[in-house]
Motif scaffolding. Structure first.
Motif, PDB file in Angstrom:
ATOM      1  N   SER B 185       0.797  -1.234   0.000  1.00  0.00           N
ATOM      2  CA  SER B 185       0.000   0.000   0.000  1.00  0.00           C
ATOM      3  C   SER B 185       0.826   1.280   0.000  1.00  0.00           C
ATOM      4  CB  SER B 185      -0.963   0.020   1.195  1.00  0.00           C
ATOM      5  OG  SER B 185      -1.922  -0.987   1.072  1.00  0.00           O
ATOM      6  N   LEU B 189       0.582   0.609  -4.447  1.00  0.00           N
ATOM      7  CA  LEU B 189       0.050  -0.614  -5.054  1.00  0.00           C
ATOM      8  C   LEU B 189      -1.204  -1.058  -4.305  1.00  0.00           C
ATOM      9  CD1 LEU B 189       3.438  -2.464  -5.474  1.00  0.00           C
ATOM     10  CD2 LEU B 189       1.891  -1.890  -7.351  1.00  0.00           C
ATOM     11  N   PRO B 190      -2.062  -1.862  -4.951  1.00  0.00           N
ATOM     12  CA  PRO B 190      -3.191  -2.424  -4.203  1.00  0.00           C
ATOM     13  C   PRO B 190      -2.695  -3.191  -2.978  1.00  0.00           C
ATOM     14  CG  PRO B 190      -3.449  -2.820  -6.562  1.00  0.00           C
ATOM     15  CD  PRO B 190      -2.054  -2.282  -6.367  1.00  0.00           C
ATOM     16  N   GLY B 191      -3.444  -3.114  -1.907  1.00  0.00           N
ATOM     17  CA  GLY B 191      -3.046  -3.762  -0.664  1.00  0.00           C
ATOM     18  C   GLY B 191      -3.234  -5.270  -0.714  1.00  0.00           C
ATOM     19  N   SER B 193      -5.302  -7.061   0.696  1.00  0.00           N
ATOM     20  CA  SER B 193      -6.681  -7.541   0.666  1.00  0.00           C
ATOM     21  C   SER B 193      -7.256  -7.580  -0.743  1.00  0.00           C
ATOM     22  CB  SER B 193      -7.564  -6.642   1.545  1.00  0.00           C
ATOM     23  OG  SER B 193      -7.160  -6.718   2.891  1.00  0.00           O
ATOM     24  N   SER B 194      -6.566  -6.964  -1.683  1.00  0.00           N
ATOM     25  CA  SER B 194      -7.091  -6.874  -3.046  1.00  0.00           C
ATOM     26  C   SER B 194      -6.944  -8.185  -3.809  1.00  0.00           C
ATOM     27  CB  SER B 194      -6.344  -5.766  -3.799  1.00  0.00           C
ATOM     28  OG  SER B 194      -6.683  -5.791  -5.171  1.00  0.00           O
TER      29      SER B 194
END
Lengths: 407, 407
Positions: B185, B189-191, B193-194
């Protein structure tokens, strides 16, 4: 042995919900319009308003007495809470039900450390509101039964002279505990390493008042929430949008939002930082009688952090701007008290932590409290613990550090 | 019993310093000017340059072999380091001196997780440089003695298709470990959980390659450094200036700067967040064979965090967007491996942590490594530990999770 009947539980961290007249009863006429007051919106919700701003939750997380399936929903009106949240007479009865003799109660609407008043536009009003809260806390709430409530205050930290004066004022009124931001830096204040706080630490030492650092009071949100789009300059925008779309989400919302339960689990990390920063701040050597409580931080991590404190100090002190002679764990063990709601690993390692530095908290009326079963839950945690140790953790340590003797 | 002679130490976290020709030997002619190369400045310092930018430290914290009073000073030239830092033949000899059989070596100039290439302006050059690093790591460094080095790679995380392709490419070349940002994150970038990372997790599962999350690889700096003036809108400016002046400091510098040793102590807090975020991400249920290592995070905190994971889950899962059925510690124990340099509290609590989930790291050539006494130091830590447990922690667990059998 489990908890014995003659052991009195002294909780170092509970919460009160301010009733609607806390400020209007105390503020001068000129501040009545702009000062904190309760309004009711078209949906019948009670809301705090202050300096024209709306604060949507009257009692964030005040869910004691709710069924499990209701937990997580904020109370929207005072009659959506049990009276013990905002009425000290009812609170004492709830403490009796829970088997708790005494409690220190933190603010709700002002933020745990007084953040709302710190952010006030009119600092004269901010100070008056803060003093009104302290007078309410000490005179009205704790005054209801001085043997049951540990007097707690907050300070006007935007001005060191005002903070010193207010600390002296509340000390004269009997304050035993001050809720201080767990880290002043994120609020824009000088950090713990700064000499800025010296005059305030002096008064804490003179009065013996304990500095309580409650998780969340410094307004720092753990880093894994930093997944806002603004942080994504190097990530290909089209891809991110398609990810959101695929998840059925709003194009402006990340699909990777971290559930709040993750934050609950790592509460203590903020307090690890606070304690470690203070240990290396140089301030503890200048203020040898300062006492810090780490509220809602648990205790099971203490031995791990203490081992690392000494290991890093042995290895790195040669080139760091820190005390070359004082072992950091000596400072840690001298200046810090921990507390727990549930922490069986910590209890098992109580002697590595320091049996004289452990206290308990109830956290009424928040979701993590065990009310009305606090005494039962603690008793089960202490099944294999000698009476002498239990007595220290649930009662004697708190009474001694807070200077709050049994009546 | 202490470490026995027949126990081979497998370190899951060491570091290599890139020699000057790592990239120039491999990049196409068109990239030679803009690609990473070493220059020497007027003071005789060696510096990396990439895309016109200067990177001041060739081997951040590469201090193995230095005297205590020199520690903390960065090496300014290659001849300011012992050859084991950048020469794999010399490294093997240094490992022999230290009693270490095998090591996984992380990047230096590119950042632990490849941040420098992630930030490249020309992503074609960024990808070529990243692939050059992987080829160097696997073919040249590990190829020097495949029985002594665990092949490690980094990925072009700015594009999921490129990342998947590169993971397949390095898997075919024998990679056993990938250094992934400890939190994507803060990099934008997407975390965790993504679902964005799903295609990559699929390949990790298929190949059995381990995802290593090294402290610092996500570029997140703990919150107590957030004491910049920009954060001080509510603090009275005049007072702040006078504080700085009183301390004899620069008006633009805070007097409350936290010494870096404080960060060293709380390294693990970032990895606590990473692990907890992953546990609640929903991704571990979708990717049941994913394996994560928490590099340079220690192990003594595992039981505290595990107890909190289950406690919070039992209490809060009713209203959280998380798995209602899978106990978080079951996920934690299944998917996470820890490691330590020194962690006596963790060793004492090894069975609460999970004896099969503990490995060791040496951290050569960084300041926290015990070289050339790693084997001696570990041996002293294991004095009261049965042989069977020691063998698992220093060798068997790492060999099994990394699929790196004894030759």
């Amino acid at each position: 042995m489990p908890l014995q009947d003659d052991m009195q539980i002294v909780s170092v961290d509970d919460h009160l919900i301010e009733h609607p007249r806390v400020f209007s009863d105390r503020l001068a006429a000129k501040f009545q319009d702009e000062g904190p007051r309760i309004i009711e919106d078209e949906q019948g919700r009670h809301l705090w308003t202050f300096e024209g701003e709306i604060f949507p939750y009257i009692g964030l997380n005040a869910v004691a007495g709710k069924k499990p399936e209701e937990v997580g929903m904020e109370p929207l009106r005072f009659d959506d809470m049990i009276p013990g949240c905002y009425d000290p007479v009812a609170r004492v009865k709830d403490m009796d039900v829970d088997g708790v003799q005494a409690a220190a109660c933190f603010p709700s609407f002002p933020g745990f450390g007084g953040r709302v008043f710190f952010n006030s536009k009119n600092k004269e009003l901010g100070l008056a509101s803060l003093q009104a809260w302290n007078d309410f806390s000490i005179d009205e709430w704790c005054g209801t039964d001085p043997s049951r409530f540990v007097p707690l205050a907050i300070l006007p930290l935007w001005d060191i002279d005002l903070a010193v004066a207010e600390l002296k004022r509340v000390a004269a009124k009997g304050a035993r505990l001050v809720s201080f931001p767990d880290n002043p830096s994120p609020l824009g204040l000088p950090g713990f390493s700064s000499d800025h706080w010296g005059p305030l630490w002096d008064v804490f030492e003179e009065t013996g008042i304990v500095v309580s650092l409650h998780f969340g009071s410094g307004s720092f949100v753990p880093g894994f929430h930093a997944s806002a789009k603004a942080l994504r300059p190097n990530f290909q925008g089209e891809q991110f949008k398609s990810v959101s779309a695929r998840m059925g989400g709003n194009a402006d919302a990340a699909d990777d939002e971290v559930p709040s339960i993750a934050t609950f689990v790592v509460y203590a990390t903020n307090l690890m930082w606070s304690a470690v920063e203070l240990v290396f701040s140089g301030q503890l050597q200048k203020h040898p009688r300062l006492k810090f409580m780490l509220a809602e931080g648990g205790i099971g991590w203490f031995p791990y952090i203490m081992e690392r404190l000494d290991l890093m100090w042995e290895r790195h002190r040669h080139y760091q701007p820190i005390d070359f002679h004082t072992r950091p764990t000596d400072l840690f063990k001298k200046h810090f008290w921990g507390c727990f709601i549930n922490d069986d690993f910590g209890i098992r390692n109580r002697h590595e932590i320091g049996i004289d530095r452990i206290t308990v908290e109830i956290d009424y009326p928040h979701v993590d409290c065990n009310w009305p079963n606090s005494r039962k839950v603690l008793s089960e945690s202490f099944l294999d613990v000698p009476d002498e140790d239990v007595r220290k953790m649930v009662e004697l340590n708190a009474r001694e550090v807070l200077n709050f003797p049994r009546v």
